[in-house]
Design a protein around this motif. Structure first.
Motif, PDB file in Angstrom:
ATOM      1  N   THR A 522      66.555  35.752 -31.527  1.00 58.09           N
ATOM      2  CA  THR A 522      66.165  37.157 -31.697  1.00 58.09           C
ATOM      3  C   THR A 522      67.347  38.015 -31.251  1.00 58.09           C
ATOM      4  O   THR A 522      68.274  37.510 -30.616  1.00 58.09           O
ATOM      5  CB  THR A 522      64.954  37.483 -30.799  1.00 58.09           C
ATOM      6  OG1 THR A 522      65.363  37.319 -29.424  1.00 58.09           O
ATOM      7  CG2 THR A 522      63.772  36.577 -31.086  1.00 58.09           C
ATOM      8  N   PRO A 523      67.314  39.336 -31.541  1.00 58.85           N
ATOM      9  CA  PRO A 523      68.422  40.178 -31.068  1.00 58.85           C
ATOM     10  C   PRO A 523      68.674  39.999 -29.565  1.00 58.85           C
ATOM     11  O   PRO A 523      69.808  40.009 -29.112  1.00 58.85           O
ATOM     12  CB  PRO A 523      67.944  41.600 -31.384  1.00 58.85           C
ATOM     13  CG  PRO A 523      67.009  41.436 -32.541  1.00 58.85           C
ATOM     14  CD  PRO A 523      66.344  40.107 -32.351  1.00 58.85           C
ATOM     15  N   ALA A 524      67.593  39.784 -28.817  1.00 59.39           N
ATOM     16  CA  ALA A 524      67.711  39.675 -27.355  1.00 59.39           C
ATOM     17  C   ALA A 524      68.358  38.379 -26.898  1.00 59.39           C
ATOM     18  O   ALA A 524      68.969  38.328 -25.836  1.00 59.39           O
ATOM     19  CB  ALA A 524      66.331  39.799 -26.727  1.00 59.39           C
ATOM     20  N   THR A 525      68.244  37.300 -27.686  1.00 58.64           N
ATOM     21  CA  THR A 525      68.673  35.977 -27.190  1.00 58.64           C
ATOM     22  C   THR A 525      69.985  35.472 -27.790  1.00 58.64           C
ATOM     23  O   THR A 525      70.545  34.510 -27.284  1.00 58.64           O
ATOM     24  CB  THR A 525      67.590  34.913 -27.477  1.00 58.64           C
ATOM     25  OG1 THR A 525      67.343  34.860 -28.899  1.00 58.64           O
ATOM     26  CG2 THR A 525      66.301  35.224 -26.747  1.00 58.64           C
ATOM     27  N   ARG A 526      70.472  36.097 -28.863  1.00 59.11           N
ATOM     28  CA  ARG A 526      71.655  35.526 -29.544  1.00 59.11           C
ATOM     29  C   ARG A 526      72.897  35.508 -28.652  1.00 59.11           C
ATOM     30  O   ARG A 526      73.640  34.535 -28.627  1.00 59.11           O
ATOM     31  CB  ARG A 526      71.930  36.290 -30.843  1.00 59.11           C
ATOM     32  CG  ARG A 526      70.910  35.959 -31.902  1.00 59.11           C
ATOM     33  CD  ARG A 526      71.108  36.666 -33.215  1.00 59.11           C
ATOM     34  NE  ARG A 526      69.848  36.610 -33.920  1.00 59.11           N
ATOM     35  CZ  ARG A 526      69.175  37.675 -34.355  1.00 59.11           C
ATOM     36  NH1 ARG A 526      69.674  38.878 -34.191  1.00 59.11           N
ATOM     37  NH2 ARG A 526      68.021  37.530 -34.951  1.00 59.11           N
ATOM     38  N   ALA A 527      73.105  36.581 -27.911  1.00 57.21           N
ATOM     39  CA  ALA A 527      74.282  36.640 -27.028  1.00 57.21           C
ATOM     40  C   ALA A 527      74.204  35.547 -25.965  1.00 57.21           C
ATOM     41  O   ALA A 527      75.206  34.900 -25.643  1.00 57.21           O
ATOM     42  CB  ALA A 527      74.349  38.011 -26.358  1.00 57.21           C
ATOM     43  N   GLU A 528      72.996  35.342 -25.452  1.00 55.49           N
ATOM     44  CA  GLU A 528      72.743  34.323 -24.429  1.00 55.49           C
ATOM     45  C   GLU A 528      73.063  32.923 -24.967  1.00 55.49           C
ATOM     46  O   GLU A 528      73.633  32.074 -24.281  1.00 55.49           O
ATOM     47  CB  GLU A 528      71.250  34.417 -24.086  1.00 55.49           C
ATOM     48  CG  GLU A 528      70.809  33.862 -22.763  1.00 55.49           C
ATOM     49  CD  GLU A 528      69.301  34.031 -22.639  1.00 55.49           C
ATOM     50  OE1 GLU A 528      68.619  32.999 -22.571  1.00 55.49           O
ATOM     51  OE2 GLU A 528      68.802  35.187 -22.653  1.00 55.49           O
ATOM     52  N   ILE A 529      72.672  32.673 -26.231  1.00 56.35           N
ATOM     53  CA  ILE A 529      72.905  31.375 -26.872  1.00 56.35           C
ATOM     54  C   ILE A 529      74.405  31.122 -27.029  1.00 56.35           C
ATOM     55  O   ILE A 529      74.906  30.035 -26.737  1.00 56.35           O
ATOM     56  CB  ILE A 529      72.201  31.324 -28.261  1.00 56.35           C
ATOM     57  CG1 ILE A 529      70.687  31.276 -28.072  1.00 56.35           C
ATOM     58  CG2 ILE A 529      72.664  30.135 -29.086  1.00 56.35           C
ATOM     59  CD1 ILE A 529      70.154  30.075 -27.317  1.00 56.35           C
ATOM     60  N   ILE A 530      75.144  32.138 -27.487  1.00 56.84           N
ATOM     61  CA  ILE A 530      76.595  32.001 -27.661  1.00 56.84           C
ATOM     62  C   ILE A 530      77.251  31.699 -26.310  1.00 56.84           C
ATOM     63  O   ILE A 530      78.105  30.821 -26.198  1.00 56.84           O
ATOM     64  CB  ILE A 530      77.197  33.273 -28.315  1.00 56.84           C
ATOM     65  CG1 ILE A 530      76.671  33.411 -29.757  1.00 56.84           C
ATOM     66  CG2 ILE A 530      78.722  33.245 -28.302  1.00 56.84           C
ATOM     67  CD1 ILE A 530      76.996  34.722 -30.424  1.00 56.84           C
ATOM     68  N   LYS A 531      76.817  32.422 -25.271  1.00 58.00           N
ATOM     69  CA  LYS A 531      77.362  32.198 -23.919  1.00 58.00           C
ATOM     70  C   LYS A 531      77.041  30.780 -23.451  1.00 58.00           C
ATOM     71  O   LYS A 531      77.891  30.085 -22.897  1.00 58.00           O
ATOM     72  CB  LYS A 531      76.774  33.233 -22.960  1.00 58.00           C
ATOM     73  CG  LYS A 531      77.331  33.135 -21.542  1.00 58.00           C
ATOM     74  CD  LYS A 531      76.741  34.221 -20.651  1.00 58.00           C
ATOM     75  CE  LYS A 531      77.317  34.152 -19.236  1.00 58.00           C
ATOM     76  NZ  LYS A 531      76.989  32.930 -18.514  1.00 58.00           N
ATOM     77  N   LYS A 532      75.796  30.333 -23.703  1.00 58.41           N
ATOM     78  CA  LYS A 532      75.398  28.996 -23.240  1.00 58.41           C
ATOM     79  C   LYS A 532      76.200  27.905 -23.949  1.00 58.41           C
ATOM     80  O   LYS A 532      76.600  26.918 -23.330  1.00 58.41           O
ATOM     81  CB  LYS A 532      73.897  28.779 -23.447  1.00 58.41           C
ATOM     82  CG  LYS A 532      73.416  27.493 -22.775  1.00 58.41           C
ATOM     83  CD  LYS A 532      71.922  27.369 -22.689  1.00 58.41           C
ATOM     84  CE  LYS A 532      71.558  26.084 -21.958  1.00 58.41           C
ATOM     85  NZ  LYS A 532      70.114  25.860 -21.866  1.00 58.41           N
ATOM     86  N   LEU A 533      76.446  28.073 -25.248  1.00 62.22           N
ATOM     87  CA  LEU A 533      77.243  27.081 -25.989  1.00 62.22           C
ATOM     88  C   LEU A 533      78.631  26.920 -25.365  1.00 62.22           C
ATOM     89  O   LEU A 533      79.174  25.819 -25.326  1.00 62.22           O
ATOM     90  CB  LEU A 533      77.379  27.494 -27.460  1.00 62.22           C
ATOM     91  CG  LEU A 533      76.187  27.189 -28.360  1.00 62.22           C
ATOM     92  CD1 LEU A 533      76.338  27.896 -29.699  1.00 62.22           C
ATOM     93  CD2 LEU A 533      76.009  25.690 -28.582  1.00 62.22           C
ATOM     94  N   LYS A 534      79.185  28.028 -24.861  1.00 62.19           N
ATOM     95  CA  LYS A 534      80.488  27.960 -24.182  1.00 62.19           C
ATOM     96  C   LYS A 534      80.324  27.298 -22.818  1.00 62.19           C
ATOM     97  O   LYS A 534      81.110  26.432 -22.443  1.00 62.19           O
ATOM     98  CB  LYS A 534      81.073  29.363 -24.010  1.00 62.19           C
ATOM     99  CG  LYS A 534      81.476  30.037 -25.318  1.00 62.19           C
ATOM    100  CD  LYS A 534      81.976  31.440 -25.016  1.00 62.19           C
ATOM    101  CE  LYS A 534      82.165  32.264 -26.267  1.00 62.19           C
ATOM    102  NZ  LYS A 534      82.481  33.665 -25.956  1.00 62.19           N
ATOM    103  N   ASP A 535      79.282  27.725 -22.090  1.00 64.03           N
ATOM    104  CA  ASP A 535      79.078  27.216 -20.723  1.00 64.03           C
ATOM    105  C   ASP A 535      78.844  25.707 -20.684  1.00 64.03           C
ATOM    106  O   ASP A 535      79.303  25.028 -19.773  1.00 64.03           O
ATOM    107  CB  ASP A 535      77.891  27.928 -20.050  1.00 64.03           C
ATOM    108  CG  ASP A 535      78.187  29.396 -19.737  1.00 64.03           C
ATOM    109  OD1 ASP A 535      79.374  29.777 -19.806  1.00 64.03           O
ATOM    110  OD2 ASP A 535      77.250  30.155 -19.438  1.00 64.03           O
ATOM    111  N   VAL A 536      78.103  25.164 -21.672  1.00 66.36           N
ATOM    112  CA  VAL A 536      77.808  23.721 -21.652  1.00 66.36           C
ATOM    113  C   VAL A 536      78.924  22.895 -22.313  1.00 66.36           C
ATOM    114  O   VAL A 536      78.839  21.676 -22.364  1.00 66.36           O
ATOM    115  CB  VAL A 536      76.431  23.388 -22.302  1.00 66.36           C
ATOM    116  CG1 VAL A 536      75.307  24.063 -21.553  1.00 66.36           C
ATOM    117  CG2 VAL A 536      76.405  23.738 -23.781  1.00 66.36           C
ATOM    118  N   GLY A 537      79.943  23.603 -22.823  1.00 63.83           N
ATOM    119  CA  GLY A 537      81.117  22.892 -23.336  1.00 63.83           C
ATOM    120  C   GLY A 537      81.028  22.426 -24.772  1.00 63.83           C
ATOM    121  O   GLY A 537      81.804  21.570 -25.200  1.00 63.83           O
TER     122      GLY A 537
END
Length: 728
Positions: A522-537
């Protein structure tokens, strides 16, 4: 009687209290004028961990999965620094909220959490966990200005009307828990060697990773091809020159160089005739108002160092400060009921602008259109003008303000000229085309000083003869696709790949795709998902480009549950959640689908061949002592999350957290050098701190023990520059 209002955050509670002119502040709430305004800190309650349902789940064992609870239950959220303990702040605030709800003079509870899925369940889990018999209502607002708060409190809805939104929120939360817990656990057990880290699997994480993987593969497999173009220079009878590109059968790029060489030969000693001339006046409309995705794309591509996550955080801050409307929206137009409010906002914003007399309010279909609003209207400024903003807030606020003002400026207009020149030689079948453009009306482009480059063609008439004075054959190479950036990735996520090749965010196809309900996150979660993909490597940034890491590639190529990489599959799940909100699908049916999918996926992984995707090796770090603990005299060492006392197991509380809020408010993080100086001298000089207004300054900082407990607080001393005049 008294009404209890529960806001999502303390800052929002203060906005509501200010609107009601409540001055009385107590421990954890405001009270006055028949209202008690209290607050959460986002989610105060979270779903139980697997081990809370069954102690055998404390250790990950393949035979324990799939694990699906018969009844989902909630507990006080965990301390982010120690997952095994309750968050003491959350527990304390819950106690306060429950004591307020239970008060004998309280007859009504109003949930004032954000008007979205997440906000609905933040309020509902708190209220219904208490099993109160008191009436529950919902305050639904798009902005926190005093006018809107007072109007909203006059129009509260029974919370029972929000059950479809609650059902969608709970469905999302439970589904992500079941998929995440089960598939992360079995994937880690199956494909990872070593412990201390998990192989993260998620409903939204994997299809997003696949978008990046696919683009990387496209670039890798791209085979460049040569192509050629022929450009001729013509001169009119008035000695004015212009260029034309050779076009045959509607193509100007040729794979064969020889074809163009023959045409080039045929140009020698020839004249040409103006075969056709078209002049068109064209309108250029401003880009639509911002939704969150377009705002994130605009800012991350324009400003260095910005991420989608940062854009959302800054926009959220502006929303809570009452300067913009709700930012987590997918819509780029406004509800028609907002016409009067928008006219008022425009009137406030336009005063003093150099083009003020060109700004005219009108009820335009491109701005106001109920049929194209998805839950929330587009992001616009409120009628409150900011008094002071940080540099980051300024960037976001001005982007939103400018995009808003553009809608009510004159439409930009340009004149487009196309000349078709035919060489007077029958051997040449094609034509030379020339395109010109002249900006006639600057209009909305003035707002962001968008410069238009004019290409002026000479005044010629049909059948006029011109001379060929030059020609050149140029060679080119086809370029591979570009790596995804946060802007392009969010666009694909927003439309679930439908209309993904449309660069124009103003296209009807883009809007239709957004309104269809198919999306990744959703608009609220997309930024979080992109950040998490970086954080988990799984993904990395190279400048603005997003690249799939080696671990991310292995995961895509090895993980056997292929549905989780499929945009269509994920899009259908998000569409179903949207349908639950609209009462077209039930929570029960959706969860049954998720539980069946999870069970099937766990068995697929269990039966898959044994492959190691990731190997975790623990590096032994040499522990460097930074100084002596001011509380107990033991050594202070650096940990993962802070600089703390090595005697912490025996209860020593001394620590300086790496995400320390006081330092973060001035855009600083503690460093080893800072900590060493503090421990040695009791004071450290910190340069380049940032004030709330964005100004840089230096200060001396002390970290002193509170007189009434074992915790420490910062004390700041400003450094005054003393200038001495020496008279010689």
């Amino acid at each position: 009687m008294t009404k209890v209002v529960i806001a999502e955050k303390p800052s929002v509670a203060k906005n509501i209290a200010d609107a009601l002119k409540i001055k009385g502040r107590n421990n954890g709430y405001f009270e006055g004028n028949g209202y008690i305004i209290t607050w959460a800190f986002g989610h105060l309650l979270q779903l139980l961990d697997a081990k809370d349902y069954d102690e055998k789940m404390a250790k990950w064992r393949m035979e324990n999965f799939p694990f699906i609870p018969h009844r989902f239950r909630y507990k006080v959220k965990s301390d982010p620094r120690n997952r095994g303990k309750e968050d003491s702040g959350a527990r304390k605030q819950l106690k306060i909220i429950y004591s307020l709800i239970k008060r004998h003079d309280v007859d009504m509870i109003i949930s004032a959490c954000d008007f979205d899925r997440e906000g609905q369940i933040i309020g509902d889990t708190i209220i219904y966990n208490l099993k109160t018999q008191k009436q529950v209502y919902r305050l639904l607002l798009n902005e926190w200005t005093p006018d809107e708060v007072l109007k909203g409190l006059q129009n509260i809805k029974p919370n029972t009307e929000m059950r479809p939104l609650q059902a969608a929120g709970i469905s999302r939360q439970w589904a992500d828990w079941v998929i995440g817990i089960n598939l992360t656990s079995v994937a880690t057990l199956k494909y990872q060697k070593g412990s201390g880290k998990a192989l993260n699997i998620g409903r939204v994480l994997l299809p997003t990773l696949k978008i990046i993987y696919d683009r990387d593969k496209e670039i890798e497999n791209f085979v460049p091809e040569d192509y050629f173009k022929l450009v001729a220079t013509f001169k009119t009878k008035d000695d004015i020159e212009y260029e034309g590109t050779y076009v045959e059968n509607e193509k100007e790029k040729f794979k064969s160089k020889e074809t163009l060489k023959l045409i080039q030969q045929a140009l020698i000693n020839q004249t040409a005739t103006i075969l056709d001339k078209k002049v068109e006046r064209k309108k250029e409309y401003p880009p639509y108002l911002f939704n969150l995705s377009n705002l994130q794309g605009f800012i991350t591509s324009k400003y260095k160092g910005w991420t989608s996550d940062k854009v959302l955080k800054v926009a959220q801050s502006l929303y809570e400060k009452k300067y913009i409307t709700y930012p987590r929206t997918a819509s780029v137009v406004l509800e028609e009921s907002l016409v009067d409010k928008v006219a008022k906002v425009l009137n406030n914003l336009k005063k003093g602008l150099p083009y003020e007399n060109e700004i005219t309010f009108a009820k335009k279909k491109r701005v106001f259109n109920n049929s194209k609003v998805e839950s929330h209207s587009a992001i616009i400024p409120t009628y409150l003008l900011p008094k002071s903003l940080t540099r980051d807030e300024e960037i976001i606020y001005h982007a939103i303000k400018n995009r808003f003002i553009m809608q009510f400026m004159p439409i930009a207009e340009h004149e487009e000229t196309k000349i078709m020149t035919k060489v007077n030689n029958d051997k040449i079948k094609g034509l030379f085309t020339s395109k010109g453009k002249v900006q006639l009306v600057e209009g909305w482009k003035k707002v962001e000083k968008i410069e238009s480059k004019d290409t002026i063609l000479p005044l010629v008439n049909i059948d006029e003869v011109v001379n060929i004075i030059d020609h050149k054959l140029t060679s080119h190479v086809t370029k591979p696709p570009k790596h995804h950036t946060e802007k392009t990735l969010i666009r694909v996520m927003e439309t679930c790949g439908k209309g993904k090749d449309k660069e124009d965010e103003n296209s009807e196809e883009m809007m239709a795709a957004i309104l269809s309900g198919y999306s990744i996150g959703t608009p609220a979660t997309r930024a979080e998902i992109i950040k998490k993909l970086k954080d988990v490597g799984y993904m990395a940034s190279q400048n603005k480009n997003l690249i799939c890491t080696e671990l991310g590639r292995k995961l895509v190529e090895t993980f056997p549950v292929k549905e989780l990489f499929d945009l269509e599959f994920t899009g259908r799940l998000e569409k179903t959640l949207s349908d639950i909100e609209k009462q077209k699908f039930t929570k029960e049916n959706f969860l049954n689908l998720i539980f069946d999918f999870t069970t099937k996926s766990v068995n697929t992984i269990k039966n898959d061949k044994d492959i190691i995707i990731n190997e975790v090796t623990k590096e032994k770090k040499s522990i460097k002592v930074l100084g002596k603990c001011p509380l107990c005299g033991h050594e202070i060492i650096e940990g993962q999350k802070g600089f703390g006392c090595s005697n912490w197991k025996n209860g020593c509380k001394f620590v300086i957290w790496k995400n320390d809020k006081f330092l973060a408010s001035m855009k600083k993080k503690p460093t080893k050098t800072m900590v060493k100086m503090l421990l040695k001298n009791g004071v450290t000089t910190v340069k380049g701190l940032t004030s709330k207004k964005g100004n840089k300054f230096d200060a001396n900082l002390r970290y002193e023990k509170n007189p009434d407990n074992e915790y420490f607080s910062w004390k700041m001393e400003f450094i005054k520059e003393v200038v001495q005049k020496v008279n010689k």
